[in-house]
Design a protein around this motif. Sequence first.
Motif, PDB file in Angstrom:
ATOM      1  N   SER A   1       4.960  17.573   2.886  1.00 41.19           N
ATOM      2  CA  SER A   1       4.331  16.348   2.385  1.00 41.19           C
ATOM      3  C   SER A   1       5.322  15.206   2.491  1.00 41.19           C
ATOM      4  CB  SER A   1       3.874  16.520   0.929  1.00 41.19           C
ATOM      5  OG  SER A   1       4.981  16.819   0.093  1.00 41.19           O
ATOM      6  N   GLY A   2       4.793  14.006   2.493  1.00 46.41           N
ATOM      7  CA  GLY A   2       5.625  12.815   2.554  1.00 46.41           C
ATOM      8  C   GLY A   2       4.895  11.628   1.969  1.00 46.41           C
ATOM      9  N   ALA A   3       5.642  10.700   1.418  1.00 40.52           N
ATOM     10  CA  ALA A   3       5.059   9.507   0.807  1.00 40.52           C
ATOM     11  C   ALA A   3       5.865   8.294   1.231  1.00 40.52           C
ATOM     12  CB  ALA A   3       5.016   9.631  -0.705  1.00 40.52           C
ATOM     13  N   ALA A   4       5.195   7.163   1.390  1.00 41.85           N
ATOM     14  CA  ALA A   4       5.864   5.935   1.792  1.00 41.85           C
ATOM     15  C   ALA A   4       4.975   4.745   1.452  1.00 41.85           C
ATOM     16  CB  ALA A   4       6.182   5.945   3.281  1.00 41.85           C
ATOM     17  N   SER A   5       5.589   3.565   1.455  1.00 40.42           N
ATOM     18  CA  SER A   5       4.859   2.331   1.171  1.00 40.42           C
ATOM     19  C   SER A   5       4.942   1.400   2.375  1.00 40.42           C
ATOM     20  CB  SER A   5       5.439   1.625  -0.064  1.00 40.42           C
ATOM     21  OG  SER A   5       5.362   2.469  -1.197  1.00 40.42           O
ATOM     22  N   GLY A   6       3.948   0.515   2.486  1.00 37.44           N
ATOM     23  CA  GLY A   6       3.934  -0.458   3.570  1.00 37.44           C
ATOM     24  C   GLY A   6       3.606  -1.841   3.051  1.00 37.44           C
ATOM     25  N   LEU A   7       4.234  -2.851   3.674  1.00 37.35           N
ATOM     26  CA  LEU A   7       4.003  -4.247   3.308  1.00 37.35           C
ATOM     27  C   LEU A   7       3.481  -5.004   4.525  1.00 37.35           C
ATOM     28  CD1 LEU A   7       7.232  -5.070   1.239  1.00 37.35           C
ATOM     29  CD2 LEU A   7       4.940  -4.627   0.343  1.00 37.35           C
ATOM     30  N   ASP A   8       2.469  -5.834   4.288  1.00 39.81           N
ATOM     31  CA  ASP A   8       1.929  -6.655   5.371  1.00 39.81           C
ATOM     32  C   ASP A   8       1.005  -7.704   4.757  1.00 39.81           C
ATOM     33  OD1 ASP A   8       1.745  -6.432   8.564  1.00 39.81           O
ATOM     34  OD2 ASP A   8      -0.216  -7.098   7.779  1.00 39.81           O
ATOM     35  N   PRO A   9       0.900  -8.876   5.394  1.00 47.30           N
ATOM     36  CA  PRO A   9      -0.056  -9.859   4.875  1.00 47.30           C
ATOM     37  C   PRO A   9      -1.488  -9.337   4.874  1.00 47.30           C
ATOM     38  CG  PRO A   9       1.497 -10.894   6.387  1.00 47.30           C
ATOM     39  CD  PRO A   9       1.721  -9.416   6.478  1.00 47.30           C
ATOM     40  N   ASP A  10      -1.784  -8.455   5.792  1.00 51.53           N
ATOM     41  CA  ASP A  10      -3.129  -7.885   5.864  1.00 51.53           C
ATOM     42  C   ASP A  10      -3.126  -6.500   5.222  1.00 51.53           C
ATOM     43  OD1 ASP A  10      -5.926  -7.776   7.035  1.00 51.53           O
ATOM     44  OD2 ASP A  10      -5.005  -6.036   8.004  1.00 51.53           O
ATOM     45  N   ARG A  11      -4.158  -6.218   4.446  1.00 54.50           N
ATOM     46  CA  ARG A  11      -4.212  -4.932   3.746  1.00 54.50           C
ATOM     47  C   ARG A  11      -4.257  -3.763   4.719  1.00 54.50           C
ATOM     48  NH1 ARG A  11      -6.366   0.193   2.707  1.00 54.50           N
ATOM     49  NH2 ARG A  11      -5.946   0.707   0.514  1.00 54.50           N
ATOM     50  N   ASP A  12      -5.049  -3.863   5.785  1.00 56.30           N
ATOM     51  CA  ASP A  12      -5.128  -2.777   6.768  1.00 56.30           C
ATOM     52  C   ASP A  12      -3.794  -2.571   7.474  1.00 56.30           C
ATOM     53  OD1 ASP A  12      -7.761  -2.338   6.125  1.00 56.30           O
ATOM     54  OD2 ASP A  12      -8.551  -3.578   7.769  1.00 56.30           O
ATOM     55  N   GLY A  13      -3.107  -3.674   7.750  1.00 62.28           N
ATOM     56  CA  GLY A  13      -1.791  -3.555   8.377  1.00 62.28           C
ATOM     57  C   GLY A  13      -0.810  -2.833   7.474  1.00 62.28           C
ATOM     58  N   ALA A  14      -0.858  -3.150   6.164  1.00 63.91           N
ATOM     59  CA  ALA A  14       0.030  -2.474   5.214  1.00 63.91           C
ATOM     60  C   ALA A  14      -0.300  -0.986   5.128  1.00 63.91           C
ATOM     61  CB  ALA A  14      -0.094  -3.135   3.845  1.00 63.91           C
ATOM     62  N   ALA A  15      -1.593  -0.657   5.155  1.00 64.04           N
ATOM     63  CA  ALA A  15      -1.997   0.751   5.093  1.00 64.04           C
ATOM     64  C   ALA A  15      -1.523   1.507   6.335  1.00 64.04           C
ATOM     65  CB  ALA A  15      -3.511   0.853   4.947  1.00 64.04           C
ATOM     66  N   ASP A  16      -1.637   0.879   7.510  1.00 60.31           N
ATOM     67  CA  ASP A  16      -1.185   1.544   8.730  1.00 60.31           C
ATOM     68  C   ASP A  16       0.324   1.809   8.683  1.00 60.31           C
ATOM     69  OD1 ASP A  16      -3.726   1.557   9.712  1.00 60.31           O
ATOM     70  OD2 ASP A  16      -3.449  -0.161  11.061  1.00 60.31           O
ATOM     71  N   LYS A  17       1.077   0.841   8.207  1.00 62.45           N
ATOM     72  CA  LYS A  17       2.535   1.036   8.115  1.00 62.45           C
ATOM     73  C   LYS A  17       2.871   2.159   7.133  1.00 62.45           C
ATOM     74  CE  LYS A  17       3.794  -3.741   9.254  1.00 62.45           C
ATOM     75  NZ  LYS A  17       4.413  -4.994   8.752  1.00 62.45           N
ATOM     76  N   ALA A  18       2.158   2.176   6.000  1.00 62.26           N
ATOM     77  CA  ALA A  18       2.422   3.219   5.008  1.00 62.26           C
ATOM     78  C   ALA A  18       2.052   4.600   5.561  1.00 62.26           C
ATOM     79  CB  ALA A  18       1.639   2.928   3.730  1.00 62.26           C
TER      80      ALA A  18
ATOM     81  N   VAL B   1       0.856  -1.191   0.000  1.00 62.26           N
ATOM     82  CA  VAL B   1       0.000   0.000   0.000  1.00 62.26           C
ATOM     83  C   VAL B   1       0.886   1.233   0.000  1.00 62.26           C
ATOM     84  CG1 VAL B   1      -1.746   1.315   1.272  1.00 62.26           C
ATOM     85  CG2 VAL B   1      -1.871  -1.176   1.208  1.00 62.26           C
ATOM     86  N   ARG B   2       0.502   2.208  -0.785  1.00 62.59           N
ATOM     87  CA  ARG B   2       1.221   3.488  -0.869  1.00 62.59           C
ATOM     88  C   ARG B   2       0.405   4.571  -0.184  1.00 62.59           C
ATOM     89  NH1 ARG B   2       6.439   5.210  -1.857  1.00 62.59           N
ATOM     90  NH2 ARG B   2       6.485   7.233  -2.911  1.00 62.59           N
ATOM     91  N   ALA B   3       1.059   5.403   0.630  1.00 60.56           N
ATOM     92  CA  ALA B   3       0.370   6.484   1.343  1.00 60.56           C
ATOM     93  C   ALA B   3       1.045   7.813   1.037  1.00 60.56           C
ATOM     94  CB  ALA B   3       0.390   6.234   2.850  1.00 60.56           C
ATOM     95  N   ASN B   4       0.234   8.854   0.873  1.00 59.03           N
ATOM     96  CA  ASN B   4       0.711  10.223   0.667  1.00 59.03           C
ATOM     97  C   ASN B   4       0.109  11.109   1.755  1.00 59.03           C
ATOM     98  OD1 ASN B   4       2.106  10.328  -2.233  1.00 59.03           O
ATOM     99  ND2 ASN B   4       0.329   8.982  -2.370  1.00 59.03           N
ATOM    100  N   ALA B   5       0.976  11.789   2.487  1.00 60.26           N
ATOM    101  CA  ALA B   5       0.537  12.623   3.604  1.00 60.26           C
ATOM    102  C   ALA B   5       0.850  14.086   3.314  1.00 60.26           C
ATOM    103  CB  ALA B   5       1.219  12.199   4.900  1.00 60.26           C
ATOM    104  N   SER B   6      -0.023  14.982   3.775  1.00 57.86           N
ATOM    105  CA  SER B   6       0.160  16.431   3.633  1.00 57.86           C
ATOM    106  C   SER B   6      -0.077  17.090   4.984  1.00 57.86           C
ATOM    107  CB  SER B   6      -0.806  17.024   2.604  1.00 57.86           C
ATOM    108  OG  SER B   6      -0.597  16.458   1.327  1.00 57.86           O
TER     109      SER B   6
END
Length: 276
Positions: A239-256, A221-226
């Motif tokens: 602003s900042g952008a980052a990606s997250g990896l996790d077996p669970d989609r919500d977990g990946a979004a939280d990390k991103a 999941v990719r996240a963009n913050a402002s």
Amino acid sequence: MRLGPVGARQRHHPGRGNPQIRVHRRQRLRGDLAPAQIGAREDAGQPPPVRRLLFAALLACAACAHAGPKTRTVEAEGFAPVDARGLADARDRALTDARRRAIEAVAGASVESTSSVEDAVTTAQRTTSHSRGFVEVSSPVEEDVRDGMVRVRLRARVREGPVPFSTVALNIPDGPLAAGVARALREKRIETGGGRGAAELTGSARTSDLPTSLIAGTTAVRANASLVLKGEGSPLHASGAASGLDPDRDGAADKALEAAGYRAGLEIAAAMTAAN
């Protein structure tokens, strides 16, 4: 009629022996104004000299008050090597370096050198530079990577003067985004407790699923913050952008979101503290 010293007849003229009366008589013959008339005319047409000087001083003070701090938009380059921390971290450091150079271009810099000497031998030496200014807003114009070095060119609006923020009121809902921003600010020793007169920091973010993941069985999941910091003067943006990896989609979004908030927090902190 009276006789003079040698017996000659002399006509008595009032004021003949008074130089001031003779001067006034000549002024009347030429049509000049008497001193009293001159003072009256000055008072009627314009203020006396002392009043004029005071009025000019007040105008000068008012002009200084409205001038305010100097603000300029400049372009500057920053550099950072790519190391074990990765390309994204090197880019953040290059952006920080570019902001520092932009501030120095507007506000100048004072350099301080400290040396430690033992037995007439220099054992340590430290050189630091200080600038009184900060970046109100910046945006990258050009960036590339060559020979393991990240180069970033950005356009920044820099305001000269002391940094007006020492603490902020973090107005971001609890969650991974707020946690990432708060962690970055704590690392930069910026208080987030708010308080009277504190600038308000708000933020938002969006996420999107990446089509593929580098690790099988995980979701990317990719996240963009402002972020926007509102306080004295113009708002600061980051602003900042980052990606997250996790077996669970919500977990990946939280990390991103946490990572993107952290990077945006570092950027806003750099804008606040680049003068130190």
